[in-house]
Write a protein that holds these residues in place. Structure first.
Motif, short mmCIF file in Angstrom:
data_model
loop_
_atom_site.label_atom_id
_atom_site.label_comp_id
_atom_site.label_asym_id
_atom_site.label_seq_id
_atom_site.Cartn_x
_atom_site.Cartn_y
_atom_site.Cartn_z
N ALA A 1 0.73 -1.51 0.01
CA ALA A 1 0.22 -0.26 -0.20
C ALA A 1 0.80 1.40 0.21
O ALA A 1 1.29 1.40 0.55
N PRO A 2 0.35 2.01 -0.63
CA PRO A 2 1.08 3.59 -0.85
C PRO A 2 1.74 4.43 -0.48
O PRO A 2 1.49 5.16 0.65
N ALA A 3 -0.23 4.42 0.33
CA ALA A 3 -0.75 4.84 1.34
C ALA A 3 -2.08 4.48 2.71
O ALA A 3 -2.26 3.02 2.28
N SER A 4 -2.12 4.94 3.44
CA SER A 4 -2.63 4.52 4.69
C SER A 4 -3.79 4.75 4.70
O SER A 4 -4.00 6.32 4.25
N GLY A 5 -5.08 4.11 3.90
CA GLY A 5 -6.59 4.19 3.84
C GLY A 5 -7.14 3.33 3.34
O GLY A 5 -7.47 2.37 4.20
N VAL A 6 -8.39 4.08 2.68
CA VAL A 6 -9.27 2.67 2.60
C VAL A 6 -9.14 2.11 1.57
O VAL A 6 -9.58 3.00 -0.13
N ILE A 7 -9.52 0.44 0.88
CA ILE A 7 -9.36 0.30 -0.56
C ILE A 7 -11.31 0.75 -0.70
O ILE A 7 -11.86 0.35 -0.51
N LYS A 8 -10.90 0.93 -2.07
CA LYS A 8 -12.78 1.63 -2.28
C LYS A 8 -12.97 0.97 -3.00
O LYS A 8 -13.78 0.89 -3.84
N LYS A 9 -12.10 -0.08 -4.40
CA LYS A 9 -12.28 -0.76 -5.69
C LYS A 9 -11.59 -1.75 -5.80
O LYS A 9 -10.41 -1.55 -5.51
N ILE A 10 -12.37 -2.57 -5.90
CA ILE A 10 -10.80 -3.72 -6.34
C ILE A 10 -11.52 -3.92 -8.14
O ILE A 10 -12.74 -4.95 -8.08
N GLY A 11 -10.86 -3.58 -9.39
CA GLY A 11 -11.91 -4.20 -10.74
C GLY A 11 -10.81 -3.41 -11.81
O GLY A 11 -9.64 -3.99 -11.37
N ARG A 12 -11.34 -2.95 -12.68
CA ARG A 12 -10.08 -2.21 -13.81
C ARG A 12 -10.05 -1.08 -13.12
O ARG A 12 -10.43 -0.18 -13.05
N VAL A 13 -8.90 -0.74 -13.87
CA VAL A 13 -8.03 0.82 -14.00
C VAL A 13 -7.15 0.79 -15.09
O VAL A 13 -7.22 0.24 -15.38
N PRO A 14 -7.76 1.83 -15.38
CA PRO A 14 -6.93 2.90 -16.79
C PRO A 14 -5.56 2.68 -16.51
O PRO A 14 -5.10 2.78 -15.19
N SER A 15 -4.91 2.30 -17.53
CA SER A 15 -3.21 2.29 -17.40
C SER A 15 -2.89 2.97 -18.95
O SER A 15 -3.70 3.07 -19.71
N ILE A 16 -1.72 2.54 -18.72
CA ILE A 16 -1.22 3.35 -20.42
C ILE A 16 -1.01 2.52 -21.48
O ILE A 16 -0.96 3.31 -22.26
N SER A 17 -1.43 1.23 -21.43
CA SER A 17 -1.63 0.55 -22.36
C SER A 17 -3.38 0.79 -23.17
O SER A 17 -3.03 1.03 -24.32
N GLY A 18 -3.98 2.14 -22.30
CA GLY A 18 -4.90 2.38 -22.83
C GLY A 18 -5.88 1.46 -22.63
O GLY A 18 -6.65 1.71 -22.82
N LYS A 19 -5.87 0.11 -21.70
CA LYS A 19 -6.34 -1.06 -21.80
C LYS A 19 -6.91 -0.77 -20.24
O LYS A 19 -6.66 -0.01 -19.67
N MET A 20 -7.83 -0.96 -19.71
CA MET A 20 -8.53 -1.16 -18.36
C MET A 20 -8.02 -2.52 -18.00
O MET A 20 -8.41 -3.66 -18.48
N VAL A 21 -6.96 -2.23 -17.24
CA VAL A 21 -6.14 -3.70 -16.32
C VAL A 21 -6.62 -3.66 -14.79
O VAL A 21 -6.95 -2.87 -14.07
N PRO A 22 -6.54 -5.19 -14.60
CA PRO A 22 -7.28 -5.31 -12.85
C PRO A 22 -6.71 -4.18 -12.18
O PRO A 22 -5.13 -4.33 -12.22
N GLY A 23 -6.49 -3.80 -11.04
CA GLY A 23 -6.01 -3.34 -10.41
C GLY A 23 -6.72 -2.30 -9.00
O GLY A 23 -7.78 -3.52 -8.90
N ILE A 24 -6.07 -1.96 -7.92
CA ILE A 24 -7.25 -1.24 -6.33
C ILE A 24 -6.91 0.30 -6.78
O ILE A 24 -6.23 0.20 -7.56
N PHE A 25 -7.92 0.37 -6.12
CA PHE A 25 -8.09 2.01 -5.43
C PHE A 25 -7.71 2.06 -4.68
O PHE A 25 -8.81 1.85 -4.02
N LEU A 26 -7.69 3.00 -4.35
CA LEU A 26 -7.51 3.35 -2.81
C LEU A 26 -7.34 4.94 -1.59
O LEU A 26 -7.27 5.39 -2.66
N GLU A 27 -8.32 5.08 -0.96
CA GLU A 27 -8.32 6.06 -0.54
C GLU A 27 -7.74 6.90 0.08
O GLU A 27 -8.05 5.98 1.69
N PRO A 28 -7.10 7.17 -0.13
CA PRO A 28 -5.91 7.60 1.81
C PRO A 28 -6.84 8.14 2.43
O PRO A 28 -7.74 9.21 2.05
N PHE A 29 -6.56 8.18 3.63
CA PHE A 29 -7.10 9.25 4.58
C PHE A 29 -6.46 10.87 4.36
O PHE A 29 -5.10 10.50 3.91
#
Ligand SMILES: Cc1cc2nc3c(=O)[nH]c(=O)nc-3n(C[C@H](O)[C@H](O)[C@H](O)COP(=O)(O)O)c2cc1C
Ligand SMILES: Cc1cc2nc3c(=O)[nH]c(=O)nc-3n(C[C@H](O)[C@H](O)[C@H](O)COP(=O)(O)O)c2cc1C
Ligand SMILES: Cc1cc2nc3c(=O)[nH]c(=O)nc-3n(C[C@H](O)[C@H](O)[C@H](O)COP(=O)(O)O)c2cc1C
Ligand SMILES: Cc1cc2nc3c(=O)[nH]c(=O)nc-3n(C[C@H](O)[C@H](O)[C@H](O)CO)c2cc1C
Ligand code: SF4
Ligand code: SF4
Ligand code: SF4
Ligand code: SF4
Ligand code: FES
Lengths: 288, 451, 339, 229, 227, 193
Positions: free
Chosen positions: B80-108
């Motif tokens: 984890a890059p920061a302390s916070g809450v896991i908002k969602k585990i799903g697809r995230v945008p990536s540099i390849s232009g494609k949506m790839v599996p990833g985690i959204f984290l909302e820091p406190f």
């Protein structure tokens, strides 16, 4: 005297030559089925490979050896196939005419670009750069690699930079299928007229921002389809062509027009619920 | 003067001299960066299998906590890059232009920079295997750009051995100064990292290769050299692509990595300095990697500098914080020679991102020039560090004769450094051609068994 | 907050070095002094000739490319070089209609037919000249004396010959140093050769200006120095050695270097990168082959001058040079295994 | 192809039904299947002897003669000659007629013979003649073969003359040796040199290519109803 | 699947039939050729002889008849005029009175493109070349081929000195070609402008040939006269 | 009388009066087989080989015809003897060196009925060369042929990757290149004269 010399000399020569040829004839005879030549002549010489052989000659060999049936050649006319079949005394091996079909409706009138691509104007090249800059990662880039790949002049880009395949000219050689970096083209029998016109794996109405005709995975087409013809997989409807029923029922309630009926006369028909496709204020420039 | 000429710094043959543009940031100390409102953490930030999430949506995590575990040997975990809450585990945008599996984290809000610590790994008491495992567990990948899991590289294959460890501090890309700053500010970490690496690989010596345009870095490292370590500093010529591992090995050791081979084939292991420093910094505390040093620069940036940026920070946030101009036209991750242009600002930085360069329209337009046919000027041939013939390759690619390219003209050796495209007076997009050609050939090869 | 849609493209995102049109423009600059000196030496006829040569090449290029739909066909400047060089290799009072015919041939046959810039396998200017030489061998081997007193007031009759008619000569003719050497065994003084005090083709007489132009291009890295160096070196070496063995038959090295079209050919024409090998070693071999052939034709052949034929021959072998002389690719061959 | 002949000599005087067919045999060689301009055969004599119209004419006629005669003989003997010795006998036949032609020309005009040099004997190896014998005369009746040989021969002569005209007019300012222009005309020597032969033929081919292309463009393919996908 | 509607033609041709056909056609051919040869031979021989005679009379002004002599290394002997296979043949030209006007000699050498074959008249009295004719050349039309037609060039051969020196073994002065307009000696040939190379070739050919023949002719002049 | 030196015969046949570029002999293979360098080279080798054989055969026949006094049979016997000799050699090679046959053999039948071969035989007879001279002449002609073919092949391989205008594609382009090559070879004129 002169005549004698002449006869002697030339006669001698021909005797030697004749002997030589006779020996050659005896020693080095090549046996090849002459029918191969004949059959090859009857083929269209397109060397397109649609038959699954590297060229017309190998296909002719296969035909003569009974390894293949004439119907495999998609370029030849019906008559041509019939001729070969009757010459070899085999079945035509009737194969339904196949055509290439495109699984995307996102022309520049309905689909948005996220970034503008600069560089070599080919889909293959563009797709390597952040997927090509189109907002929909799966969508057609409209740079026409498939058009270039077609040896039969069967694909053209339309005004919205979407390829259109001419059912008449398409020989189902499969070159465009290989050429498309987005895997949007596939070969289908012409009689398959119900068609999913999208490959976007995302779901939900947000994706309509990216593309007006995207499939939102609402699932109505699957519900309406008779006999479980359509099932939803990975946010896309999938038609089970092995039990294909020619019906327009599933397109009726599609809100976006992602499922269409390819009418031989009228062309692409989407359901009445699908909103008109020209988006107001849409960027009309090419996705360069 | 003659004397100077004679003791020229070692280098490789060919290559190019692009302008450096490093003045803007090389004197800017590395500073910390605030947490973005939302962090986007793709599960595949490295070459190899994506990691597997071990947290669930809505879970609260501490900075440095394991978010996803490695899936097999060629894979690394995510922290984890920061302390916070896991908002969602799903697809995230990536540099390849494609949506790839990833985690959204909302820091406190106001979350601290404190990092969770784990079990320390000591050089003296650990076996090479333990060190390699620790490097994997720390989620370390090559920070030089390729993002190849470092522990895989350190695992010397059966029957081979390494005698030399080269620490790559060349940083030949224009604009970038991350490695430069790391060498100036983190010398002890680098030394510590070298100790781990030497032990892990069994190499008997280590050499840090530094381009001669960073004399202060060389001096600084020399001052820190401990007497007990077989470590030395070698200054090499400023030339692009001096930082490519093949070129660095040739410059320093006069060895040539065989075509299609790896550095280990000439008994060498190459690791980037920043990677080394990270190893030296993380392992003694048993931490995982959660941030990295990134140079933010380019004509489109007002507050140019070097920053510790948490992994997963979205590009848009970084640019806003760094005061990017409103009319930026091109943004690259990595340097301008090898980096990737991004199509969207909503993508996050990853472990492999060594710099962010933003161009405004004027600079961008310079590349958008008329393409002429190849005039056989030979500039590309004189530039290619691998002695390929880019001119011929380009012509063949234009006519789609990919097989000849590979069989007769060593296409597959090209490492896409871009030197040829840089010098071509006809502005032929040679590298782009080669990328396509290689891709087509690889696809063909992948499909081959089925046909 | 960011206003624009981003542009994307592949790396490298910066480019350096000079561009093709820049290189071509600089070659034109380097040729201008040579052309100016030619006009000074041979007067009005040379001026008209150069203008006609340029015009014929530019017009042909323009219309042919328009015909196949290429945009701005002249923007790369390459055809300007072709026109200038073509003009500079012709005798100063060649009838203008012949000049025009050759210019059309040079561009149409020497360049356009192969696909235009970058694809021609022979040097277009020399294709034009070779055509003219074969078509009108008498006119192209009739020479005018330099520095005629009335050269700026009088246009020679031959220059203005009507199309398809034979030229009639009304001015003092001169003999070129090479034909003096070949047919009369008389060698011209090197100083005169260097300073352009001899008769010969319009642009070949002043070796000095040509050399200066070449040095300028080499300094700006717009020319492959290996070709002229190898070429001139080869000619100099062979002629010096043979001259030393028998001075009566074989002319000396300096004479060979500075007479005829050698300097112009070596500096500006053999170096045309489009039709020459691409690798450094290949370029050297190419220069040597041309050098040898020039020597053979000049000394043992029937013609007094062979620069043009030698360069065309070099063009013809350059694909083979490119094929067989390739640098060892990094990491291949035996060398890497030493470690 | 015709029905199988019954006796050995059955096909000898077998005239095909209607005249249309043999006219076609004749016409096709002139243009549609012109041996030089379309099939690009027999290049050596085409290029070598066309530096004047007279030579082109003489060469063309000699070839025509050999072509017609050998076609006749081959087609009349086609049922006698076994397949295996086909080529050898054809060469014998052709060589005979060439020798005949050689001596006849020598008797008519030594100058022409000198100008044509070795190229009269080389008619033997002109691919057109063997080609026609093999591809046509060995399968067709005498009359059709005669027309075919005549057509091909005339077509060949026609092509040679095309080349001969342009090369002689430009190269020597004359036609059939008759000076066309005033003395002050500047000859284009290149046209009578070997390279001029290459260029002249290439020029004609370019011209025909251009015409063909234009024809193609003039009538674009019918636009068919395209099915939208 | 194995229905073979068309069987591959299996022509089992007997060897004898092949033999028969070949030899038969060979015989027909031989006959055809012989007949042509015999009918055309007289005409051709006549044509050739006329052509040669025309050339001889051209290089030997005043000659009306000719005789052929063959040189066998020792002496001259009269040769059959119709035998073309003989080597080292020269021709003497006789005027109406039967007196020898001069000797016509064939010579050959490399020109600009290919070998040039010439016939020249040699006057043993004057020890000079008195006529010149090009039998065969492939020189460039309009340029090198002027050696056959250029009037000024022909002028050179009205009286081109080929005098033997004291020893009688070689010419006193080599025959030499000089640039157009610079002829000053009787043994020099004034070249054609624009065809210096071909002109030089002619000079060389004449020089070589004269160097060879002049001494022989001088020594054996009686043999040529008495016959 | 002085006869041409062997060196000169060689130069003349190979460069100055190159069979293809100056005499127009063997144009068909020059246009047809010059598309690929490797093929062109092997074709060239095969031609050299056949030229040497047929030159010797022609020399023999000529002597024989002189002896029986039947010069009118020259042409027919040349062609027949050359064709059959080459065929014999072909069979021989096929039997004893299959690899050589693979490399050269396939060209042999193609070459036998080719102008350059017959032309060579006729020229050497016309020029009255003796056996050694004939041999050198054949060698020179063969090497000259190979040179022209190989140069052409190199240029055509390069032109395969050129944007040739549609109008010039095909034979016309090859002819034009041939023309320029022929111009180039004019530079050799007068060599050795
Ligand atoms: C053209 C090219 C340029 C490179 N430049 C650098 C560089 O400047 N600095 C660097 O550390 N790695 C550079 N690399 C990557 C190195 O080759 C090598 O992968 C890296 O140093 C290994 O260290 P890492 O795995 O720790 O990143 C470059 C690679 C290529 C192909
Ligand atoms: C670059 C260049 C190449 C030339 N090439 C030839 C050539 O190949 N043959 C030629 O005869 N003249 C050529 N010329 C012209 C000659 O240099 C010179 O003017 C000529 O040798 C005078 O020849 P002459 O002795 O035949 O009168 C060339 C001139 C230049 C500038
Ligand atoms: C196509 C061409 C054909 C030529 N043909 C001949 C020729 O047949 N005979 C000849 O002597 N020179 C020929 N030349 C050579 C030149 O004309 C040469 O420069 C000339 O012989 C020199 O003579 P000059 O000094 O009198 O001009 C030819 C040159 C060319 C380019
Ligand atoms: C150093 C240099 C030399 C050149 N020499 C020639 C030349 O000799 N003839 C010519 O037509 N173009 C020449 N060009 C221009 C250009 O390369 C030429 O037009 C191309 O051959 C056309 O494709 C030269 C260009 C350069 C840079
Ligand atoms: S279908 Fe594929 S290949 Fe065709 S234009 Fe679209 S992306 Fe390109
Ligand atoms: S959403 Fe569907 S229709 Fe739209 S661009 Fe993407 S793939 Fe094409
Ligand atoms: S991109 Fe490839 S071909 Fe170009 S210089 Fe770099 S290694 Fe060489
Ligand atoms: S640098 Fe460009 S123009 Fe020059 S040779 Fe290479 S590809 Fe061709
Ligand atoms: S006509 Fe000469 S090779 Fe075909």
């Amino acid at each position: 005297m002169l005549i004698l010399t002449a006869l002697g000399a030339l006669g001698g020569l021909t005797v030697v030559l004749a002997l030589l040829l006779i020996i050659a004839n005896k020693k080095l005879q090549v046996v090849e089925d002459p029918r191969i030549d004949i059959v090859e002549d009857m083929l269209p010489h397109a060397n397109c490979g649609a038959c699954g052989y590297p060229g017309c000659r190998p296909f002719a060999e296969a035909l003569v050896h009974g390894d293949a049936l004439p119907g495999k050649c998609t370029v030849s006319s019906d008559e041509g196939r019939q001729n070969i079949a009757s010459f070899l005394g085999v079945d035509v091996g009737a194969q339904e005419k196949m055509v290439a079909r495109l699984a995307c409706g996102g022309g520049i009138n309905v689909a948005r670009n996220r970034a503008r691509y600069q560089g070599l104007q080919s889909c293959e090249a563009a797709s390597l750069v952040s997927g090509g800059g189109k907002e929909c990662f799966w969508g057609c880039l409209g740079l026409g690699d498939c058009v270039d790949a077609c040896d039969f002049d069967a694909i053209h880009l339309d005004a919205f930079h979407l390829p259109r395949v001419s059912e008449d000219k398409c020989t189902a050689c499969g070159d465009c299928v290989v050429a498309c970096p987005k895997d949007l083209l596939s070969l289908h029998p012409v009689s398959h007229r119900l068609w999913i016109n999208c490959k976007n794996l995302e779901a939900g109405d947000e994706i309509l921002e990216e593309c007006r005709v995207a499939c939102t995975a609402c699932g109505r087409c699957a519900m309406d389809a008779p006999d479980k013809l359509i099932t939803m997989k990975e946010n896309l409807p999938v038609i089970d062509y092995s039990r294909y029923i020619d019906t327009t029922k599933p397109i009726e309630r599609c809100p976006t027009g992602a499922i269409v009926y390819l009418d031989p006369k009228k062309g692409k028909v989407s359901g009445p619920k699908a909103r008109p496709v020209i988006r107001k204020g849409a960027r009309t420039e090419a996705p360069t | 003067m003659l004397f100077d000429l004679l003791k020229k710094n070692p280098t490789f043959r060919h290559g190019i001299h692009p302008p450096q543009f490093k003045e803007d940031t090389r004197d800017k100390p590395i500073r910390h960066f605030p947490f973005a409102p939302v962090m986007i953490i793709p599960l595949a930030q490295h070459i190899g299998k994506p990691s597997v999430p071990v947290v669930s949506e809505g879970q609260e995590v501490t900075r440095g906590q394991l978010l996803a575990r490695a899936d097999g040997f060629v894979s690394v975990p995510m922290h984890a890059p920061a302390s916070g809450v896991i908002k969602k585990i799903g697809r995230v945008p990536s540099i390849s232009g494609k949506m790839v599996p990833g985690i959204f984290l909302e820091p406190f809000p106001g979350s601290s920079q404190e990092v969770l610590e784990g079990k320390p790994v000591k050089v003296e008491t650990s076996t090479p295997e333990e060190i390699i495992n620790a490097i994997q567990n720390a989620g370390i990948v090559g920070l030089g750009g390729a993002a190849f899991p470092t522990h895989v590289k350190l695992k010397i294959p059966e029957g081979k051995h390494a005698d030399t460890l080269i620490i790559n501090g060349a940083e030949c890309e224009p604009y970038l100064t991350t490695d430069h700053r790391v060498m100036l500010e983190q010398a002890p970490d680098i030394i510590q990292g070298v100790r781990y690496l030497l032990k892990a690989t069994g190499a008997t010596r280590a050499i840090i290769g530094i381009e001669s345009n960073k004399p202060d870095a060389a001096v600084n490292l020399r001052n820190h050299l401990p007497p007990d370590l077989p470590l030395s500093v070698q200054v090499v010529e400023v030339k692009y692509p001096q930082g490519a591992e093949k070129m660095l090995i040739t410059a320093i050791l006069d060895r040539e990595v065989p075509s299609g081979g790896l550095p280990i084939d000439v008994h060498t292991v190459v690791v980037n300095v920043a990677t080394t420093a990270e190893i030296g910094r993380l392992l003694p505390h048993g931490r995982g990697i959660q941030e990295r040093v990134i140079t933010i620069t380019g004509p489109g940036i007002k507050k140019k500098g070097n920053y510790w940026i948490p992994i997963g920070t979205p590009l848009r946030y970084i640019l806003e914080q760094a005061g990017a101009e409103e009319d930026i036209d091109r943004v690259f991750m990595g340097g301008p020679m090898m980096g990737t242009a991004v199509s969207s600002l909503d993508i996050p930085i990853t472990k492999g991102t060594s710099g962010i360069v933003a161009f405004r329209e004027e600079e961008a337009r310079k590349k958008d020039v008329k393409i002429y046919p190849c005039i056989h000027c030979g500039a590309c041939v004189d530039a290619c560090p691998l002695f390929l013939n880019p001119s011929k390759l380009g012509i063949l690619a234009k006519f789609k004769d990919y097989h000849t390219m590979a069989s007769d003209y060593n296409l597959m050796d090209c490492f896409e450094c871009g030197s040829c495209t840089y010098v071509c007076p006809s502005h032929i997009p040679l590298v782009q051609y080669f990328r396509i050609s290689k891709l087509v050939l690889r696809n063909e090869k992948a499909k081959a068994p089925h046909v | 907050m960011f206003k624009k849609t981003l542009h994307i493209g592949t790396s490298p995102h910066i480019i350096g070095g000079s561009s093709t049109d820049q290189i071509m423009r600089n070659v034109v600059f380097a040729l201008l002094p040579v052309a100016a000196f030619a006009v000074y030496t041979f007067g009005l006829s040379a001026l008209l000739l150069l203008i006609t040569a340029l015009a014929s090449c530019l017009l042909t290029e323009y219309f042919l490319n328009r015909w196949i739909g290429k945009s701005s066909p002249l923007s790369d400047w390459s055809v300007t070089i072709t026109g200038l060089l073509y003009g500079l290799t012709l005798p100063p009072h060649l009838p203008l209609w012949m000049v025009f015919v050759g210019g059309v041939i040079a561009v149409a046959l020497g360049k356009f037919i192969f696909g235009g810039l970058g694809y021609n396998v022979f040097n277009p200017a020399l294709v034009g000249r070779a055509f003219i030489q074969a078509a009108f061998p008498v006119a192209i081997t009739t020479w005018m004396a330099p520095f005629l007193p009335d050269r700026f007031s009088h246009i020679p009759g031959s220059t203005l010959t009507l199309p398809f008619l034979k030229p009639v000569y009304d001015i003092t003719s001169g003999a070129t140093p090479l034909s003096l050497m070949k047919f009369e065994h008389h060698t011209t003084d090197t100083y005169n050769l260097l300073m352009g005090m001899t008769s010969g083709s319009t642009g070949e007489t002043s070796a000095l200006l040509i050399l200066l132009g070449g040095l300028y291009l080499i300094a700006r890295k717009m020319m492959n120095w290996r070709i002229p160096v190898a070429l001139l070196g080869t000619v100099y070496l062979i002629s010096t050695v043979l001259h030393w063995s028998n001075p009566d038959i074989y002319p000396g090295g300096l004479f060979m270097l500075f007479s005829g079209g050698l300097m112009l050919g070596a500096v500006f024409m053999a170096t045309d990168m489009v039709a020459s090998p691409i690798t450094p070693l290949g370029a050297t071999v190419y220069g040597i082959i041309i050098g040898i052939m020039i020597y053979v034709i000049r000394v043992w052949g029937g013609l007094p001058e062979g620069v043009m034929y030698a360069i065309l021959f070099g063009n013809a072998v350059s694909p083979h040079i490119d094929n067989f002389i390739r640098p060892r690719v990094y990491g291949t061959g035996k060398q890497w295994s030493k470690s | 192809m015709e029905s199988k002949p019954k006796g050995k000599l059955a096909g000898f005087f077998h005239f095909p039904q209607g005249d249309g067919l043999s006219t076609d045999e004749f016409i096709k060689g002139l243009w549609r299947e012109n041996p030089v301009l379309v099939q690009v055969l027999g290049m050596c004599p085409t290029l070598a002897v066309t530096n004047s119209a007279i030579n082109a004419m003489a060469m063309g006629l000699a070839t025509l003669f050999v072509l017609v005669m050998s076609n006749i003989l081959v087609s009349s003997l086609r049922n006698v000659i076994p397949k295996q010795v086909r080529i050898a006998t054809y060469i014998l036949i052709i060589a005979t007629f060439v020798t005949v032609a050689d001596y006849v020309i020598q008797a008519i005009s030594l100058d022409v013979h000198k100008a044509l040099g070795a190229f009269i004997p080389l008619i033997v190896v002109n691919c057109i003649i063997l080609g026609r014998a093999e591809a046509f005369a060995s399968k067709n009746g005498v009359w059709a073969s005669f027309m075919d040989g005549l057509g091909m021969g005339v077509g060949f002569t026609f092509a040679l003359l095309l080349l001969g005209f342009i090369r002689e007019i430009l190269g020597s300012g004359s036609l059939f040796g008759i000076s066309l222009f005033a003395d002050s005309f500047q000859d284009w020597v290149i046209m009578i040199l070997p390279s001029g032969g290459f260029f002249a033929l290439a020029g004609w081919l370019l011209l025909f290519n251009g015409l063909k292309l234009r024809k193609k463009q003039a009538q674009p393919e019918q636009t068919r109803e395209e099915v939208l996908i | 699947m194995t229905v073979d509607t068309i069987q591959p033609e299996k022509k089992e041709v007997g060897s004898f039939k092949m033999f028969q056909a070949m030899v038969g056609i060979g015989i027909i051919c031989a006959l055809a050729i012989v007949v042509t040869y015999q009918t055309t031979l007289p005409v051709i021989t006549k044509n050739k002889a006329e052509a040669l005679e025309k050339a001889i009379y051209k290089v030997l002004p005043g000659a009306q008849t000719r005789k052929n002599f063959q040189w066998d290394g020792q002496k001259f002997s009269e040769a059959d005029p119709s035998d073309h296979s003989l080597k080292d043949v020269i021709y003497t030209g006789l005027d109406a009175n039967g007196a020898m006007v001069g000797i016509a000699i064939e010579a050959k050498g490399q020109g600009f493109q290919d070998a040039i074959q010439v016939l020249y008249g040699f006057d043993p009295e004057k020890q000079a070349i008195i006529g010149f004719y090009v039998l065969d050349s492939r020189e460039t039309p309009g340029l090198g081929d002027k050696i056959a037609s250029d009037a000024a060039f022909q002028e050179n051969f009205k009286a081109l000195t080929a005098r033997l020196d004291e020893s009688g073994k070689k010419l006193e002065h080599d025959i030499q070609t000089v640039k157009h307009g610079t002829k000053s000696k009787p043994w020099e040939i004034d070249a054609i402008t624009g065809a210096t190379i071909s002109s030089k070739a002619v000079g060389n050919i004449l020089n070589h040939s004269a160097q060879y023949w002049a001494p022989i002719i001088k020594a054996h002049i009686d043999e040529l006269r008495t016959h | 009388m002085k006869t041409e030196s062997l060196w000169f015969i060689f130069l003349n046949a190979s460069l100055i009066n190159n069979f293809v570029l100056a005499y127009f002999l063997g144009i068909c293979p020059f246009l047809g087989v010059s598309g690929k360098l490797s093929t062109a080279f092997r074709m060239g080798m095969a031609v050299i080989f056949v030229m040497l054989i047929s030159s010797m055969a022609a020399y023999g026949i000529h002597a024989f015809l002189i002896w029986v006094d039947a010069p009118f049979l020259q042409l027919i016997s040349y062609i027949v003897v050359i064709a059959s000799t080459v065929q014999l050699v072909e069979m021989f090679i096929k039997r004893f060196s299959p690899s050589l046959f693979k490399a050269l053999g396939i060209f042999l039948p193609l070459i036998t009925t080719n102008c350059a071969i017959l032309g060579l035989a006729l020229f050497q007879t016309n020029k009255g060369y003796n056996f050694i001279e004939s041999f050198v002449f054949a060698l020179g002609a063969g090497i000259g042929f190979t040179l022209a073919l190989v140069l052409m092949a190199g240029l055509r391989e390069k032109l395969d990757f050129a944007e040739v205008p549609v109008i010039a594609k095909g034979v016309a382009l090859t002819l034009l290149v041939g023309g320029i090559l022929s111009l180039t070879f004019m530079g050799f004129a007068g060599l050795g004269g």
